[in-house]
Motif scaffolding. Sequence first.
Motif, PDB file in Angstrom:
ATOM      1  N   THR A  97      21.194 -68.747 -15.057  1.00 40.65           N
ATOM      2  CA  THR A  97      21.292 -70.903 -14.181  1.00 40.65           C
ATOM      3  C   THR A  97      22.630 -70.909 -12.682  1.00 40.65           C
ATOM      4  O   THR A  97      22.587 -71.326 -11.970  1.00 40.65           O
ATOM      5  N   GLU A  98      24.070 -70.288 -13.600  1.00 39.55           N
ATOM      6  CA  GLU A  98      25.476 -70.424 -12.669  1.00 39.55           C
ATOM      7  C   GLU A  98      24.546 -69.342 -11.568  1.00 39.55           C
ATOM      8  O   GLU A  98      24.727 -69.747 -10.903  1.00 39.55           O
ATOM      9  N   ARG A  99      24.083 -68.143 -11.414  1.00 36.25           N
ATOM     10  CA  ARG A  99      23.657 -67.372 -10.546  1.00 36.25           C
ATOM     11  C   ARG A  99      22.832 -67.902  -9.351  1.00 36.25           C
ATOM     12  O   ARG A  99      22.757 -68.122  -8.645  1.00 36.25           O
ATOM     13  N   LYS A 100      21.700 -69.191 -10.244  1.00 35.93           N
ATOM     14  CA  LYS A 100      20.998 -69.310  -9.242  1.00 35.93           C
ATOM     15  C   LYS A 100      21.185 -70.372  -8.648  1.00 35.93           C
ATOM     16  O   LYS A 100      20.412 -70.566  -7.755  1.00 35.93           O
ATOM     17  N   LEU A 101      21.815 -71.347  -9.348  1.00 38.22           N
ATOM     18  CA  LEU A 101      23.077 -72.563  -8.595  1.00 38.22           C
ATOM     19  C   LEU A 101      22.956 -72.342  -7.943  1.00 38.22           C
ATOM     20  O   LEU A 101      23.281 -72.975  -5.964  1.00 38.22           O
ATOM     21  N   ALA A 102      24.730 -71.201  -8.080  1.00 44.76           N
ATOM     22  CA  ALA A 102      25.109 -70.812  -6.183  1.00 44.76           C
ATOM     23  C   ALA A 102      24.278 -69.876  -6.098  1.00 44.76           C
ATOM     24  O   ALA A 102      24.756 -70.855  -3.929  1.00 44.76           O
ATOM     25  N   THR A 103      22.755 -69.971  -5.878  1.00 46.20           N
ATOM     26  CA  THR A 103      22.063 -69.189  -4.367  1.00 46.20           C
ATOM     27  C   THR A 103      21.151 -70.422  -3.845  1.00 46.20           C
ATOM     28  O   THR A 103      21.359 -70.968  -2.674  1.00 46.20           O
ATOM     29  N   LEU A 104      21.243 -71.492  -4.841  1.00 46.96           N
ATOM     30  CA  LEU A 104      20.564 -73.029  -4.223  1.00 46.96           C
ATOM     31  C   LEU A 104      21.239 -73.934  -3.553  1.00 46.96           C
ATOM     32  O   LEU A 104      21.642 -74.259  -2.794  1.00 46.96           O
ATOM     33  N   GLU A 105      23.182 -73.743  -4.368  1.00 44.81           N
ATOM     34  CA  GLU A 105      23.633 -73.987  -3.339  1.00 44.81           C
ATOM     35  C   GLU A 105      23.986 -73.841  -1.832  1.00 44.81           C
ATOM     36  O   GLU A 105      23.995 -74.332  -0.650  1.00 44.81           O
ATOM     37  N   THR A 106      24.142 -72.741  -1.643  1.00 43.79           N
ATOM     38  CA  THR A 106      24.525 -71.737   0.107  1.00 43.79           C
ATOM     39  C   THR A 106      22.808 -72.775   0.610  1.00 43.79           C
ATOM     40  O   THR A 106      23.604 -72.644   1.316  1.00 43.79           O
ATOM     41  N   GLN A 107      21.975 -72.310   0.159  1.00 48.25           N
ATOM     42  CA  GLN A 107      20.709 -72.729   0.975  1.00 48.25           C
ATOM     43  C   GLN A 107      20.408 -74.299   1.289  1.00 48.25           C
ATOM     44  O   GLN A 107      20.428 -74.639   2.595  1.00 48.25           O
ATOM     45  N   VAL A 108      21.211 -74.865   0.067  1.00 53.25           N
ATOM     46  CA  VAL A 108      21.199 -76.816   0.278  1.00 53.25           C
ATOM     47  C   VAL A 108      22.128 -76.686   1.372  1.00 53.25           C
ATOM     48  O   VAL A 108      22.177 -77.470   2.291  1.00 53.25           O
ATOM     49  N   THR A 109      23.168 -76.559   1.425  1.00 55.39           N
ATOM     50  CA  THR A 109      24.296 -76.725   2.203  1.00 55.39           C
ATOM     51  C   THR A 109      23.366 -76.408   3.728  1.00 55.39           C
ATOM     52  O   THR A 109      23.617 -76.919   4.665  1.00 55.39           O
ATOM     53  N   GLN A 110      23.486 -75.028   4.001  1.00 50.89           N
ATOM     54  CA  GLN A 110      22.932 -74.742   4.875  1.00 50.89           C
ATOM     55  C   GLN A 110      21.876 -75.268   6.065  1.00 50.89           C
ATOM     56  O   GLN A 110      22.080 -75.995   6.824  1.00 50.89           O
ATOM     57  N   TYR A 111      20.754 -75.833   4.865  1.00 54.97           N
ATOM     58  CA  TYR A 111      19.874 -76.535   5.488  1.00 54.97           C
ATOM     59  C   TYR A 111      19.703 -77.759   5.371  1.00 54.97           C
ATOM     60  O   TYR A 111      19.649 -79.173   6.537  1.00 54.97           O
ATOM     61  N   PHE A 112      20.967 -78.617   4.401  1.00 52.92           N
ATOM     62  CA  PHE A 112      21.467 -80.070   5.268  1.00 52.92           C
ATOM     63  C   PHE A 112      22.594 -79.836   6.296  1.00 52.92           C
ATOM     64  O   PHE A 112      22.141 -81.040   6.714  1.00 52.92           O
ATOM     65  N   LYS A 113      23.171 -79.224   6.744  1.00 53.98           N
ATOM     66  CA  LYS A 113      23.932 -79.562   7.559  1.00 53.98           C
ATOM     67  C   LYS A 113      23.107 -79.022   9.292  1.00 53.98           C
ATOM     68  O   LYS A 113      23.301 -79.638  10.057  1.00 53.98           O
ATOM     69  N   LEU A 114      22.267 -78.038   8.819  1.00 49.79           N
ATOM     70  CA  LEU A 114      21.143 -78.557  10.074  1.00 49.79           C
ATOM     71  C   LEU A 114      19.893 -79.472  10.192  1.00 49.79           C
ATOM     72  O   LEU A 114      19.871 -79.822  11.776  1.00 49.79           O
ATOM     73  N   LEU A 115      19.826 -80.228   9.481  1.00 48.33           N
ATOM     74  CA  LEU A 115      19.393 -81.011   8.955  1.00 48.33           C
ATOM     75  C   LEU A 115      19.875 -82.697   9.794  1.00 48.33           C
ATOM     76  O   LEU A 115      20.081 -83.528  10.407  1.00 48.33           O
TER      77      LEU A 115
END
Length: 71
Positions: free
Chosen positions: A13-31
Amino acid sequence: MQATLTAFQEKLTERKLATLETQVTQYFKLLLHKASLVSLVMIAPTTFRLDLYDTEGSPLPIQRLSAGDKQ
């Protein structure tokens, strides 16, 4: 065996959340119209609540976002 499976689940869960956090941050910044306002989006592992952080690493109050950004 149950303790091992629980530990495995937590680490996965920690590993998957870290990946998800990175992707969410990246796409949130784009929007977001103010891309420099948010530098990090963190996800709480138990509640999956999103927390925004500014460029200084401080929590970003949701009130600083416009109505469009909140959507």
